[in-house]
Write an enzyme that holds these catalytic residues in place. Structure first.
Site: not given
Ligand code: BDR
Ligand code: CA
Length: 304
Positions: A9, A241
């Protein structure tokens, strides 16, 4: 080389993860599939195409779900974390390329069947595309090599609700479908990703790299670090992340995992909470420890 599909995303850490994967000789990046999440699915597709062009990589982008399985967005987009454009307001112009013809879930089904037991799917957004693929063609479950998911918070607090992590909260039903399917799955949640922080000292090197990708990544990541500072005062960096999910696909020894049954709360205020138990089946490998320094060095050596 491990063939991978990345389901994204594309916000800021997704973009860093795409670059890390594209620059890693252990991985063969076959395609990106896009989902709503940090921004709308159309923006995720645009950002994915844009980042691939800056990387000079010709990889097809298949657009997927614009909303969760329930049909209604149950969480707002994360523009406060990822910027109005999803790339820290660093987007300059539109990509030249176009999305590929097939819908993301159909592409996943087709690709998994074409390369049985080979494909690794690195899913770093809401799990809607994968859930749709599994619901439509459950026979793909034993044919998927492995799914590495950035999502959940099994042993630590959430980042969007007290116990909910953003990707799972965005579509708890989809996560429940995927987790219950029995697919071979590794969960790279906040349990480990919030231990992998990138601080602004690293951005100077990118900014002075003399190429456009370095400047783009420095600009967007500066926004991301600022958003983390607002959200978690004194944290001193942003969570890597989605890159950590890529790191784990490259080198599983970066983390240690515990096999757990993971269920997802799908209703009420706790929707999106991931609950781990050492009893029951199917088991998922929940990452609980990470060698953060080794990961960070590896990531920095590859990303730009
Ligand atoms: C996840 O949420 C999204 O905002 C980031 O891209 C990551 O995949 C972290 O909680
Ligand atoms: Ca993400």
């Amino acid at each position: 080389m491990k063939p991978i599909i990345m389901d994204v995303d594309t916000g800021i850490d997704d973009a860093l993860a795409i670059a890390y994967a594209a620059h890693s000789p252990e991985l063969e990046l076959i395609a990106l599939t896009t989902c709503f999440g940090n921004i709308s699915v159309e923006e995720a597709t645009r950002n994915s195409l844009y980042v691939l062009e800056k990387l000079g990589k010709s990889v097809p982008v298949y657009e997927g779900a614009g909303a969760p399985l329930s049909g209604t967005l149950n969480k707002r987009y994360a523009r406060h974390i990822h910027g109005e454009d999803g790339l820290g307001n660093a987007l300059k112009g539109e990509p030249h390329g176009q999305k590929a013809k097939l819908a993301a879930p159909d592409y996943i089904i087709k690709q998994v069947k074409e390369r049985p037991h080979e494909m690794t799917i690195i899913a770093v957004g809401p799990l809607t595309n994968l859930a749709l693929a599994i619901e439509k063609a459950p026979e793909i479950v034993p044919l998927i090599g492995e799914v590495v998911v950035m999502g959940g918070a099994v042993t630590v607090p959430g980042n969007i609700t007290p116990h909910g992590e953003a990707n799972i909260v965005a579509d708890p039903e989809a996560a429940a479908v995927v987790f219950a399917s029995g697919v071979r799955l590794k969960l790279v949640g906040l349990d480990v990703t919030l231990q992998t922080l990138l601080s602004s000292v690293h951005l100077e090197t990118w900014r002075n790299s003399g190429h456009e990708l370095g400047r783009l990544f420095a600009e967007m990541t500066e926004f991301y670090i600022g958003a983390y500072e607002t959200r978690y005062p004194g944290i001193g960096g942003c969570g890597l992340h989605d890159p950590l999910a890529v790191g784990v696909a490259i080198d599983p020894s970066l983390v240690s995992c515990e096999a757990m049954r993971v269920t997802v709360v799908t209703e009420g205020a706790a929707a999106g909470q991931t609950v781990g138990s050492t009893e029951g089946e199917p088991r998922i490998k929940v990452c609980t420890r990470v060698d953060a320094d080794r990961f960070l060095q590896h990531f920095l050596s590859r990303v730009i």
